[in-house]
Design a protein around this motif. Structure first.
Motif, PDB file in Angstrom:
ATOM      1  N   HIS B 134       0.828  -1.208   0.000  1.00  0.00           N
ATOM      2  CA  HIS B 134       0.000   0.000   0.000  1.00  0.00           C
ATOM      3  C   HIS B 134       0.855   1.248   0.000  1.00  0.00           C
ATOM      4  N   ILE B 135       1.981   1.151   0.658  1.00  0.00           N
ATOM      5  CA  ILE B 135       2.889   2.287   0.673  1.00  0.00           C
ATOM      6  C   ILE B 135       3.374   2.582  -0.743  1.00  0.00           C
ATOM      7  N   GLY B 136       3.689   1.521  -1.457  1.00  0.00           N
ATOM      8  CA  GLY B 136       4.118   1.686  -2.837  1.00  0.00           C
ATOM      9  C   GLY B 136       3.056   2.387  -3.670  1.00  0.00           C
ATOM     10  N   SER B 137       1.825   1.991  -3.489  1.00  0.00           N
ATOM     11  CA  SER B 137       0.774   2.585  -4.309  1.00  0.00           C
ATOM     12  C   SER B 137       0.531   4.035  -3.905  1.00  0.00           C
ATOM     13  N   LEU B 138       0.793   4.322  -2.663  1.00  0.00           N
ATOM     14  CA  LEU B 138       0.673   5.705  -2.202  1.00  0.00           C
ATOM     15  C   LEU B 138       1.724   6.582  -2.891  1.00  0.00           C
ATOM     16  N   ILE B 139       2.926   6.056  -2.960  1.00  0.00           N
ATOM     17  CA  ILE B 139       3.995   6.791  -3.634  1.00  0.00           C
ATOM     18  C   ILE B 139       3.631   7.009  -5.093  1.00  0.00           C
ATOM     19  N   ALA B 140       3.180   5.926  -5.729  1.00  0.00           N
ATOM     20  CA  ALA B 140       2.803   6.001  -7.144  1.00  0.00           C
ATOM     21  C   ALA B 140       1.719   7.049  -7.356  1.00  0.00           C
ATOM     22  N   ALA B 141       0.814   7.119  -6.417  1.00  0.00           N
ATOM     23  CA  ALA B 141      -0.305   8.050  -6.558  1.00  0.00           C
ATOM     24  C   ALA B 141       0.099   9.478  -6.208  1.00  0.00           C
ATOM     25  N   GLY B 142       1.284   9.634  -5.648  1.00  0.00           N
ATOM     26  CA  GLY B 142       1.737  10.968  -5.311  1.00  0.00           C
ATOM     27  C   GLY B 142       1.098  11.543  -4.064  1.00  0.00           C
ATOM     28  N   VAL B 143       0.583  10.696  -3.223  1.00  0.00           N
ATOM     29  CA  VAL B 143      -0.017  11.152  -1.974  1.00  0.00           C
ATOM     30  C   VAL B 143       1.085  11.524  -0.988  1.00  0.00           C
ATOM     31  N   PRO B 144       1.042  12.714  -0.418  1.00  0.00           N
ATOM     32  CA  PRO B 144       2.035  13.039   0.598  1.00  0.00           C
ATOM     33  C   PRO B 144       1.755  12.242   1.872  1.00  0.00           C
ATOM     34  N   PHE B 145       2.770  11.688   2.425  1.00  0.00           N
ATOM     35  CA  PHE B 145       2.574  10.963   3.682  1.00  0.00           C
ATOM     36  C   PHE B 145       3.881  10.864   4.434  1.00  0.00           C
ATOM     37  N   VAL B 146       3.758  10.529   5.693  1.00  0.00           N
ATOM     38  CA  VAL B 146       4.941  10.304   6.508  1.00  0.00           C
ATOM     39  C   VAL B 146       4.696   9.029   7.300  1.00  0.00           C
ATOM     40  N   CYS B 147       5.720   8.211   7.430  1.00  0.00           N
ATOM     41  CA  CYS B 147       5.601   7.015   8.252  1.00  0.00           C
ATOM     42  C   CYS B 147       6.241   7.288   9.597  1.00  0.00           C
ATOM     43  N   ILE B 148       5.492   7.028  10.652  1.00  0.00           N
ATOM     44  CA  ILE B 148       6.082   7.194  11.966  1.00  0.00           C
ATOM     45  C   ILE B 148       6.069   5.867  12.698  1.00  0.00           C
ATOM     46  N   ASN B 149       7.049   5.718  13.539  1.00  0.00           N
ATOM     47  CA  ASN B 149       7.196   4.531  14.377  1.00  0.00           C
ATOM     48  C   ASN B 149       7.570   3.280  13.594  1.00  0.00           C
ATOM     49  N   ARG B 150       6.767   2.950  12.602  1.00  0.00           N
ATOM     50  CA  ARG B 150       7.064   1.782  11.777  1.00  0.00           C
ATOM     51  C   ARG B 150       7.250   2.235  10.340  1.00  0.00           C
ATOM     52  N   VAL B 151       8.246   1.695   9.687  1.00  0.00           N
ATOM     53  CA  VAL B 151       8.510   2.113   8.312  1.00  0.00           C
ATOM     54  C   VAL B 151       8.724   0.896   7.433  1.00  0.00           C
ATOM     55  N   PRO B 152       8.403   1.028   6.164  1.00  0.00           N
ATOM     56  CA  PRO B 152       8.701  -0.074   5.246  1.00  0.00           C
ATOM     57  C   PRO B 152      10.203  -0.173   5.060  1.00  0.00           C
ATOM     58  N   LEU B 153      10.663  -1.369   4.770  1.00  0.00           N
ATOM     59  CA  LEU B 153      12.097  -1.596   4.702  1.00  0.00           C
ATOM     60  C   LEU B 153      12.549  -2.046   3.322  1.00  0.00           C
ATOM     61  N   GLU B 154      11.649  -2.019   2.360  1.00  0.00           N
ATOM     62  CA  GLU B 154      12.009  -2.512   1.032  1.00  0.00           C
ATOM     63  C   GLU B 154      12.907  -1.532   0.302  1.00  0.00           C
ATOM     64  N   ALA B 155      13.894  -2.068  -0.377  1.00  0.00           N
ATOM     65  CA  ALA B 155      14.751  -1.227  -1.207  1.00  0.00           C
ATOM     66  C   ALA B 155      13.906  -0.618  -2.310  1.00  0.00           C
ATOM     67  N   GLY B 156      14.194   0.601  -2.654  1.00  0.00           N
ATOM     68  CA  GLY B 156      13.436   1.255  -3.715  1.00  0.00           C
ATOM     69  C   GLY B 156      12.215   1.976  -3.181  1.00  0.00           C
ATOM     70  N   ILE B 157      11.835   1.650  -1.968  1.00  0.00           N
ATOM     71  CA  ILE B 157      10.686   2.299  -1.337  1.00  0.00           C
ATOM     72  C   ILE B 157      11.176   3.130  -0.173  1.00  0.00           C
ATOM     73  N   SER B 158      11.923   2.466   0.683  1.00  0.00           N
ATOM     74  CA  SER B 158      12.248   3.072   1.965  1.00  0.00           C
ATOM     75  C   SER B 158      13.054   4.360   1.823  1.00  0.00           C
ATOM     76  N   GLU B 159      13.854   4.466   0.721  1.00  0.00           N
ATOM     77  CA  GLU B 159      14.661   5.687   0.598  1.00  0.00           C
ATOM     78  C   GLU B 159      13.822   6.884   0.200  1.00  0.00           C
ATOM     79  N   LYS B 160      12.624   6.614  -0.272  1.00  0.00           N
ATOM     80  CA  LYS B 160      11.843   7.694  -0.854  1.00  0.00           C
ATOM     81  C   LYS B 160      10.915   8.383   0.122  1.00  0.00           C
ATOM     82  N   ILE B 161      10.802   7.841   1.308  1.00  0.00           N
ATOM     83  CA  ILE B 161       9.732   8.365   2.150  1.00  0.00           C
ATOM     84  C   ILE B 161      10.223   9.032   3.426  1.00  0.00           C
TER      85      ILE B 161
END
Lengths: 347, 347
Positions: B134-161
């Motif tokens: 879901h985080i990936g699709s959020l990025i794709a959709a251009g939705v601004p967001f911030v992850c707090i406390n827990r963050v995704p750890l996938e390469a290609g995703i985690s650096e972008k948020i």
DNA sequence: CTGAAAGCGCTTACAG
DNA sequence: CTGAAAGCGCTTACAG
């Protein structure tokens, strides 16, 4: 809102129909044939169409958002209430906008204003004061709302509003009854904030019980703890310094009871052997081993759920309806701070 | 929305100017002279004008609402986090829309969708999984967001948020260090849900500390409690039934520590005399007299506040900016469940 | 059953 | 500095 997304118009163009047809198809309204309807829905789905809620709200005067006014989100009591509110709202297709007022009266006003202009469809208010001018202005403005837990008590106001409350009178009575049957004749009561209707009703109930059981309700044994843990702790210290300290203390919420507990333990008093302690609300903290607070447990989540149901009914009914006033009962939760386990009821 | 209220047009008519002038005056934009501006503001106030947020949102693509995605509003940890979020959001002129997902993954998706169409300006997400489509699709959709406390750890995703996290590695390390210095060599660890980045980091930190201090991290002493009180309680029971039970248990959140506590007390074991107990999070319940849980205290409210600040910055900046990654530290709170009071550090 | 048009209340270029 | 107009994305009567 966030992205340049596909609009109704796009779908209409792709499907080769008017925007009206798309609107009708997507909203399950009559006006389109089943074949076209299906086709339109399909296209919308394929193109990831999501309606723009702002536009929808603008034209429909309906935001499908409810404002939840609570005191403080960190308060475990409000938290459980909020859980019921949110879950039910979601199931009915509404969103919850959060409004903590942290007891600041001016904030309260600001919030109610804000919520109105934000265009929520209604308000779930858990913080109404006994005399609350803001409630009056809400009525005047025609804002749909429901008061839960605390309600205004002014004549001319209170009859007009939907409410969901606990039977605090009974709860206040029950607490004293339990203590009396356990053999206590000298019982102190620490009441809540007397600007809150629930505190008033609970106090009334306790006093009635004391009268019924012939327990002296001397002013020295009646303290106002204002729903504050710190204040309750102070009051408990005062109580135990009395020449004739109480053999039991009934705090009118668990939070205060926990304050009393701190005071008692600080005085090296044993609970319940030296002093019995009774709370109200049944918050999670009271259930911990070693705390095991005997308490009166209201249906918090149900109160929130019921409030939302009534509010949504009123919003969607359109036509005037009877005022709804639901009263939920509360159950006595016997744990260890009153000493029931040590021999049961004495009378 | 709720009432037929005065509109911009009404004000314009009364003031004898165009709606554009009114809009500019009310929004503090240049384009109107100071005299007229004043007059307009006055009239608006007198007539109780409140802007229709739906209309405003429709044209400005800006709703001034933020979605807060949490697991469960009854969870005291999330609750304190939410308090920080709400307070900061309010101070920046944003509202919070509440989204509890209660751990249901499908609900999570639904909510993110909903939030998008609801037109929130951005999302504060406290529930991201380590791998979270879901985080990936959020990025794709251009939705601004911030992850707090827990963050995704996938390469290609985690650096972008944008992220605000605790230094869980240090926290996990600190807990073990405290126990070790108190003389413990046989320490059990009950970790959190390993789909959550914070659980992973904490576990890592604890393991590193164990390696550094030469404490054996045998699999039998490493349990997965999945942030559940009930499961932690079961695991603690298993641990204490070992031929060589641990002399200390480090639960990676207070909620689980409380479960361990129940197990230990149920086994008639004394804390800390028989078994030392360490938690993490510093929830209110742990501070009660008689509980007095030693714990690692993260800056929960600050984490929420910081998350909102970063998110709002991103929303309002418009232009691409550097990814922000804030890491907050945590403090050791020494209370009574590890036995520091009985003699202090041994080494 | 379907399409063209008006309008919800606001803001934003664009002329004067 | 100010006004008239267009438009945001939708729904709702109103004709065909």
């Amino acid at each position: 809102m966030i992205e340049k997304s596909t609009t109704l118009k796009d779908i209409a163009r792709i499907a080769g129909v008017s925007t009206a047809a798309v609107s009708m198809a997507l909203n399950n309204r009559p006006g389109v044939g089943p074949a076209k309807r299906h086709e339109i829905i399909d296209i919308a789905q394929k193109n990831g169409y999501r309606p723009n809620m702002a536009a929808k709200a603008l034209v429909s005067k309906h935001s499908y958002a409810l404002g939840l006014v609570i005191n403080n989100i960190s308060d475990p009591f409000f938290t459980e209430l909020a859980a019921g509110v949110e879950k039910t709202a979601r199931s009915l297709g509404y969103h919850i906008i959060l409004c903590s007022i942290d007891g600041r009266a001016d904030d309260r006003k600001q919030y109610l204003d804000l919520m109105r202009s934000r265009g929520v469809d209604g308000l779930v208010i858990s913080t109404a004061a006994v005399r609350d001018p803001h409630i009056g202005s809400l009525i005047a403005a025609g804002v749909p709302f429901v008061c839960i837990n605390r309600v205004p008590l002014e004549a001319g106001i209170s009859e007009k509003i939907d409410t969901v409350t606990l039977d605090n009178h009974a709860a206040g009575y029950q607490g004293i009854a339990h203590l009396w049957r356990l053999g206590h004749d000298r019982i102190a009561v620490i009441s809540g904030d007397l600007n809150a209707s629930n505190a008033l009703a609970t106090l009334d109930g306790s006093k009635n019980a004391m009268a019924d059981y012939g327990i002296a309700a001397t002013p020295t044994l009646l303290k106002n703890g204002r729903y504050s843990r710190r204040i309750a702790q102070q009051k408990a210290n005062q109580l135990m310094r009395l020449k004739r300290p109480p053999s039991a203390i009934f705090a009118h919420d668990d939070n205060m009871a926990l304050g009393v507990r701190e005071a008692l333990l600080g005085l090296n008093l044993r609970i319940p052997e030296d002093v019995a302690l009774m709370g109200m609300d049944d918050i999670q903290m009271g259930a911990l081993t070693g705390v095991e607070l005997t308490t009166v447990s209201p249906k918090k989540s149900e109160m929130g759920a019921m409030g939302v149901r009534i509010l949504v009914n009123r919003i969607e009914a359109g036509t005037p309806r009877m005022v709804e006033r639901v009263v939920l009962n509360a159950d006595l939760i016997v744990r260890k701070t009153c000493g029931y386990a040590n021999g049961g009821y004495k009378r």
